[in-house]
Design a protein around this motif. Structure first.
Motif: not given
Length: 409
Positions: A164-168, A172-173, A397-398
């Motif tokens: 979640x952290x890296x997605x933000x 991408x999240x 995720x986009x």
């Protein structure tokens, strides 16, 4: 067709995480072992894909790595536990590496595996939040979930926080997805009091955000870091006294507590065995030199060096280190950066708990790393500063502007 491409990642992650669920009351009554059942499904799919697709060089990397430990099988007579350990390593654990290597053909495939892994981890975290289990009979004991110990809960929760952290950070999240899931993961991680996954998650996020070849924006990363620190402070205050004491023991450099002392004693025994028996004592034979019927030293790297020897075991650990290092060269986008972080996280977790087969998730992450590196090598365009998005990536995720652009085209 795109939905069908989710079937394999979901099945692969279900196999890798079967041990976290098969002891729950719902699945414990199944007429078959959940690990073997899911392994049969994944093995059938892998066999089908191997027959259908052209063999790739990365399969040789897997064969070389596991081949390095084959000679060590004949070092000494194995115990019943050792024989079972050998069988599981060269079948189930090997399958955990092969699955992503055989299947992954795009960054979107990597993200699908990451999302499936996060989904199953969320089930473990949800169980700990909705129906928390005490890890001991004392008041204020650390929390765990049905079917897993504190390390298992910490590993599942830590993975959620990382994704979640890296997605933000990479945008991408969506924030309304990442913040609740990441917050629940962080809360469960601190409730478990599991120190290895906690500190490994912090290191993994730092590596994924800073050491990747193509990084998210520094300002956005700094803001997320501040949010994570605030979340840690709030969750730590709400954690059981035993969980807080476990964490503070490490932060303050204290060795108080039987758990820490036991681990240190097991490490000392393993180190002494390595110096006295450099060629190894044989698979599963650590129990002969340990105390209180401990089967392994709760450190994958000491376990390999003690049982398989400095030469063969050392070469195998070098193989792990090489592919972990090569994961950085695949970290040219969100998918590659996420894989790098997951490899770092699983290496940290493997150094504090379980035997070599209990740490099957590490080998699954290594399989993703090998596949990600192969993608960059075969498609140089992915190594560009701003690589193109995979149109098959999960829409959740986009970012919104990408979805709009896709409809406009």
């Amino acid at each position: 067709m795109n939905r069908a491409r989710w079937l394999f990642p979901v099945a692969a992650v279900a196999f890798v995480m079967a041990g976290d669920f098969k002891a729950t009351p719902v699945l414990d009554s199944l007429p078959f072992d959940l690990t073997f059942g899911t392994a049969a499904v994944v093995a059938s799919a892998v066999g089908y894909l191997l027959l259908r697709r052209q063999l790739r060089p990365e399969l040789l990397h897997v064969a070389v790595g596991f081949g390095l430990l084959l000679p060590s099988v004949f070092i000494a007579d194995a115990t019943p536990y050792g024989s079972d350990k050998i069988l599981r390593f060269f079948t189930l654990t090997l399958l955990a590496v092969l699955a992503p290597v055989v299947y992954v053909r795009s960054p979107g495939d990597i993200e699908k595996h990451a999302w499936a892994w996060t989904g199953f981890s969320a089930l473990v975290v949800a169980s700990a939040i909705v129906n928390p289990q005490a890890s001991a009979t004392t008041n204020g004991a650390a929390v765990t979930a049905q079917g897993v110990d504190t390390i298992g809960l910490g590993a599942a929760a830590g993975l959620m926080v990382i994704v979640m952290t890296l997605g933000l950070a990479w945008r991408r999240v969506r924030w309304f997805v990442a913040l609740p899931l990441g917050g629940c993961g962080l809360y469960a991680l601190l409730q478990s009091g599991s120190r290895g996954p906690l500190f490994s998650a912090v290191l993994a996020i730092a590596v994924g955000a800073v050491a990747a070849r193509s990084r998210p924006k520094a300002a956005r990363t700094a803001v997320l870091g501040a949010l994570c620190l605030a979340g840690v402070a709030v969750s730590f205050a709400a954690a059981p006294p035993d969980s807080r004491e476990r964490i503070m023991t490490v932060l303050q450099g204290r060795t108080l507590g039987t758990d820490v002392e036991t681990r240190q004693s097991l490490y000392d025994i393993a180190v002494r065995s390595i110096t006295e028996h450099p060629f190894g004592i044989g698979w599963g034979n650590f129990q002969d030199i340990a105390f209180a019927n401990y089967l392994y030293p709760h450190d994958l790297f000491l376990e390999v060096l003690a049982e398989e020897g400095v030469f063969f075991g050392g070469l195998f650990l070098l193989w792990i280190a090489v592919h972990a290092w090569r994961a950085r060269y695949a970290a040219v986008d969100h998918a590659g950066g996420l894989v790098l972080a997951l490899v770092v996280f699983m290496i940290g977790t493997a150094s504090v708990s379980g035997d070599i087969n209990d740490n099957r998730k590490l080998f699954f992450a290594l399989g993703l790393a090998i596949a990600a590196r192969a993608l960059v090598r075969r498609h140089p365009v992915l190594a560009a500063a701003d690589p193109p998005r995979d149109p098959r990536a999960d829409r959740l995720m986009r970012p919104r502007h990408e979805l709009t652009e896709g409809r406009t085209r």
